[in-house]
Design a protein around this motif. Structure first.
Motif, short mmCIF file in Angstrom:
data_model
loop_
_atom_site.label_atom_id
_atom_site.label_comp_id
_atom_site.label_asym_id
_atom_site.label_seq_id
_atom_site.Cartn_x
_atom_site.Cartn_y
_atom_site.Cartn_z
N GLY A 216 0.83 -1.21 0.00
CA GLY A 216 0.00 0.00 0.00
C GLY A 216 0.85 1.24 0.00
N GLY A 217 0.43 2.23 0.79
CA GLY A 217 1.05 3.55 0.76
C GLY A 217 2.54 3.59 1.13
N ILE A 218 2.99 2.68 1.99
CA ILE A 218 4.43 2.58 2.28
C ILE A 218 4.97 1.45 1.41
N THR A 219 6.06 1.71 0.70
CA THR A 219 6.52 0.67 -0.24
C THR A 219 7.33 -0.41 0.48
N ILE A 220 7.42 -1.56 -0.18
CA ILE A 220 8.17 -2.69 0.37
C ILE A 220 9.65 -2.31 0.50
N GLU A 221 10.14 -1.56 -0.48
CA GLU A 221 11.53 -1.09 -0.43
C GLU A 221 11.76 -0.25 0.83
N GLU A 222 10.83 0.65 1.14
CA GLU A 222 10.97 1.50 2.34
C GLU A 222 11.01 0.64 3.60
N ILE A 223 10.17 -0.39 3.64
CA ILE A 223 10.12 -1.26 4.82
C ILE A 223 11.42 -2.05 4.95
N GLU A 224 11.87 -2.58 3.82
CA GLU A 224 13.11 -3.39 3.86
C GLU A 224 14.33 -2.55 4.25
N ASN A 225 14.29 -1.27 3.95
CA ASN A 225 15.37 -0.39 4.39
C ASN A 225 15.45 -0.30 5.91
N VAL A 226 14.35 -0.55 6.59
CA VAL A 226 14.33 -0.43 8.05
C VAL A 226 14.53 -1.78 8.75
N ILE A 227 13.89 -2.85 8.23
CA ILE A 227 13.96 -4.13 8.96
C ILE A 227 14.56 -5.27 8.15
N GLY A 228 15.09 -4.97 6.97
CA GLY A 228 15.66 -6.03 6.13
C GLY A 228 14.58 -6.78 5.37
N LYS A 229 15.00 -7.86 4.74
CA LYS A 229 14.12 -8.61 3.82
C LYS A 229 12.80 -9.02 4.48
N VAL A 230 11.69 -8.79 3.80
CA VAL A 230 10.40 -9.28 4.28
C VAL A 230 9.81 -10.21 3.22
N GLU A 231 8.91 -11.09 3.67
CA GLU A 231 8.24 -11.95 2.69
C GLU A 231 7.01 -11.24 2.16
N LEU A 232 6.71 -11.55 0.91
CA LEU A 232 5.49 -11.03 0.30
C LEU A 232 4.48 -12.15 0.25
N HIS A 233 3.30 -11.93 0.78
CA HIS A 233 2.30 -12.98 0.67
C HIS A 233 2.06 -13.28 -0.81
N LYS A 234 1.87 -14.57 -1.13
CA LYS A 234 1.84 -14.94 -2.55
C LYS A 234 0.66 -14.31 -3.30
N SER A 235 -0.34 -13.87 -2.56
CA SER A 235 -1.49 -13.27 -3.23
C SER A 235 -1.22 -11.84 -3.70
N VAL A 236 -0.12 -11.24 -3.24
CA VAL A 236 0.10 -9.82 -3.53
C VAL A 236 0.15 -9.54 -5.03
N LEU A 237 0.90 -10.36 -5.75
CA LEU A 237 0.94 -10.14 -7.19
C LEU A 237 0.16 -11.17 -7.98
N ASN A 238 -0.44 -12.12 -7.28
CA ASN A 238 -1.35 -13.07 -7.92
C ASN A 238 -2.66 -13.08 -7.14
N PRO A 239 -3.32 -11.93 -7.09
CA PRO A 239 -4.44 -11.82 -6.14
C PRO A 239 -5.63 -12.71 -6.47
N LYS A 240 -5.64 -13.32 -7.66
CA LYS A 240 -6.79 -14.19 -7.96
C LYS A 240 -6.53 -15.63 -7.51
#
Ligand code: TXA
Ligand code: MG
Length: 338
Positions: free
Chosen positions: A199-223
């Motif tokens: 959403g409004g805060i990007t994954i890149e911004e989050i990873e800059n603070v806490i390192g690698k995060v997992e993306l739920h598989k539905s994020v880019l395959n929401p169907k």
């Protein structure tokens, strides 16, 4: 029910209007209010009857939990069992703001708010009116986006009015929502932090603070079918205009237009120089940045419906930064991706 709608000034929210709005919350009613992401439909998160009214007004399935909004960090202690160190890092950096964090919940938070889960989603919005309103209410505010179920999220008060007029007593009109997409949701109750919704805060911004995060598989395959125990919001059709939506990945706009000559077509593209020859396009929306697209995408979906557009073609969107969040929403709305 008569729906009151009142304009409020961003920098100096009118005390009397916030008082009026918060009285509805104190009387176990719902109130729509602006945030920096989208408009929310709020109620006292700790009161079952109030929260039930949110589900009723939106016709929202009862198995989809709500985000609880706070105005001060100290409210967190009443709501969650533990605050992991990683959460502190995220809150320091992104609160108030467009990040929702999922924690293990305390007993005080009723089942209806979390749809029976032992976790609770919490966010502190940065919108000045939202913060002042929550503070006046003096309780944490459960709030989903203030649209009817499955409609695009509202980014101006008029959208809320169109969907919920007659179903809710009060709308705080704070103008445009800055971001235009909902908050990013991160689940910290699992072993590894996982993004459930970009959403409004990007994954890149989050990873800059806490390192690698997992993306739920539905994020880019929401169907794709998902485990609703982990990502309850992902199983529903969302954000959909009445028009058919086609997202372009590999195909071309021309090809799709050719096949749909008799339809009223709208196009949304990040290509400022896009030109379509030999076809009548009802509405052409060319945006010059990913931020503008995020800000306008839900609004454009609604405007295209107002123009009775039958087919919305969304041109290629880069899969990085806010593009990931936009892609997630458009893929949910799309009938197909070509
Ligand atoms: O920006 C936003 O987040 C907006 C504004 C109003 O704050 N709110 C919003 O709420 O988008 P809503 O209800 O439209 O989306 C909330 C999402 C849903 O997908 C829901 O399933 C998920 O949050 N969620 C809430 N509690 C959860 C929990 N305990 N575990 C997993 N997902 C949860
Ligand atoms: Mg929503």
């Amino acid at each position: 029910m008569n729906t009151i709608i009142k304009k409020v000034n961003y920098d100096n929210p009118e005390e009397s209007i916030l008082e009026e709005a918060s009285n509805f919350i104190k009387n176990n009613e719902v109130v729509a209010f602006p945030t920096e992401t989208v408009y929310g439909l709020g109620a006292n998160a700790l009161d079952e009857n109030s929260v039930l009214k949110i589900f009723e007004a939106k016709a929202r399935p009862s198995d989809n939990p709500l985000i609880v909004h706070i105005s001060k960090i100290k409210q967190l202690n009443d709501l969650v069992c533990e605050i992991p160190p990683i959460a502190h890092k995220l809150m320091d950096k992104f609160w108030p703001g467009a990040l929702t964090i999922i924690f293990k919940k305390k007993e005080l938070v009723p089942d209806i708010t979390t749809a029976g889960r032992d976790s609770v989603a919490i966010r502190m919005p940065s919108h000045n009116i939202a913060l002042k309103f929550i503070e006046k209410c003096n309780v944490p505010i459960a709030a989903p986006s203030a649209n009817s179920f499955s409609k695009p999220s509202p980014t101006i008060a008029k959208h809320v009015y169109e969907d919920l007029n007659g179903k809710i007593p009060f709308i705080i009109d704070g103008g445009n929502c800055n971001i235009g997409l909902e908050s990013t949701i991160i689940d910290l109750t699992q072993e590894k932090p996982m993004i459930l919704r970009p959403g409004g805060i990007t994954i890149e911004e989050i990873e800059n603070v806490i390192g690698k995060v997992e993306l739920h598989k539905s994020v880019l395959n929401p169907k794709e079918k998902v485990d609703i125990a982990k990502a309850p919001g992902m199983k529903y059709k969302h954000y959909s205009p009445n028009a058919t939506v086609i997202l372009i990945e590999n195909s071309t706009i021309d090809k799709i237009i050719k096949r749909n000559k008799n339809k009223k077509i709208g196009i949304i593209s990040l290509n400022k120089n896009l030109q379509i020859n030999n076809a009548k396009i009802e509405k052409m929306e060319l945006l010059n940045s990913i931020n503008n697209l995020s800000h306008d995408i839900f609004k454009l979906f609604r405007e295209m419906d107002d123009h009775n557009i039958e087919l919305i073609i969304v041109d290629k969107i880069p899969s990085k930064d806010l593009g990931i969040s936009i892609l997630n929403r458009v893929k949910k709305a799309a009938t197909h991706i070509e």
